[in-house]
Scaffold this active site. Sequence first.
Site, short mmCIF file in Angstrom:
data_model
loop_
_atom_site.label_atom_id
_atom_site.label_comp_id
_atom_site.label_asym_id
_atom_site.label_seq_id
_atom_site.Cartn_x
_atom_site.Cartn_y
_atom_site.Cartn_z
N ASP A 11 0.84 -1.21 0.00
CA ASP A 11 0.00 0.00 0.00
C ASP A 11 0.87 1.25 0.00
O ASP A 11 2.02 1.21 0.46
CB ASP A 11 -0.85 0.08 1.27
CG ASP A 11 -1.76 -1.12 1.42
OD1 ASP A 11 -2.12 -1.71 0.40
OD2 ASP A 11 -2.08 -1.44 2.58
N1 URA Z 1 -1.02 -5.92 4.14
C1 URA Z 1 -1.51 -4.66 4.10
O1 URA Z 1 -2.52 -4.37 4.73
N2 URA Z 1 -0.85 -3.74 3.36
C2 URA Z 1 0.27 -4.01 2.69
O2 URA Z 1 0.82 -3.13 2.03
C3 URA Z 1 0.76 -5.32 2.73
C4 URA Z 1 0.09 -6.25 3.46
#
Ligand code: URA
Length: 246
Positions: free
Chosen positions: A113
């Site tokens: 993310d």
């Molecule tokens: N889980 C998440 O919530 N975000 C990420 O970027 C990776 C794993």
Amino acid sequence: MTTGPSLTEGDEPERLQKVLSRLGIGSRRASEILIAEGRVVVNGTVATLGDRIGPGDELAVDGVVYTTRPDVVVYLLNKPAGVVTTASDPEGRPTVVGLVPPEPRVVPVGRLDLETEGLLLLTNDGTLTHRLTHPSFGVEKEYLAEVEGSPSRQALRRLREGIELDDGRTAPAKVSQIEPGAVRITIHEGRNRQVRRMCEAIGHPVRRLVRTRIGPLADRTLRPGQSRRLTDDEVLGLQRAIGSPR
Ligand code: URA
């Protein structure tokens, strides 16, 4: 010019069992048995005792391919928060691809993310990308989640056993509390925003999320925004980790 992982130490062909034992597949004796059992294939042909392999040869053991393709590059990046996991962003935000050398062109393996930090692989090897991102290969990803409040033992047990999310129940996870508001979570599924949604579901939303390990790969020395090429041994270790689907 780029060079890929090399199975042999020098340019000279080496005995197969020596290479197998250096790759950690088994002792020399165990490797001889693997060869005798017909489980070792070199360049598509079942190997026999006494065979040698050199740079550029392709080795497979029980169907797990150890490549020496010289054009393959794999980078390990410590992604900072605020950088997008794409090759180009219509909104003009900084991208992970902008943090590694432009040539040869590579793509991110999976996705973190925007606000997630930590380890991300980028490569031009399509097979590696497929296997690392496909849940059936089950590569572990470890995260450090700083969460609101302090999860109870029961809440941690829910994370461990699997949680009902809107896209189905999560597989069992490895979970340990490091300090009251910090949890180490290891999963092998990689659904969209999975760790954030798991923590939200137990009532402890994530404040900060850092990926600290991908399969056998960890590196505490990479500063945010820094990347490096994987060593030959690391690429081979990764290939071993994704060898066969569960
Ligand atoms: N889980 C998440 O919530 N975000 C990420 O970027 C990776 C794993």
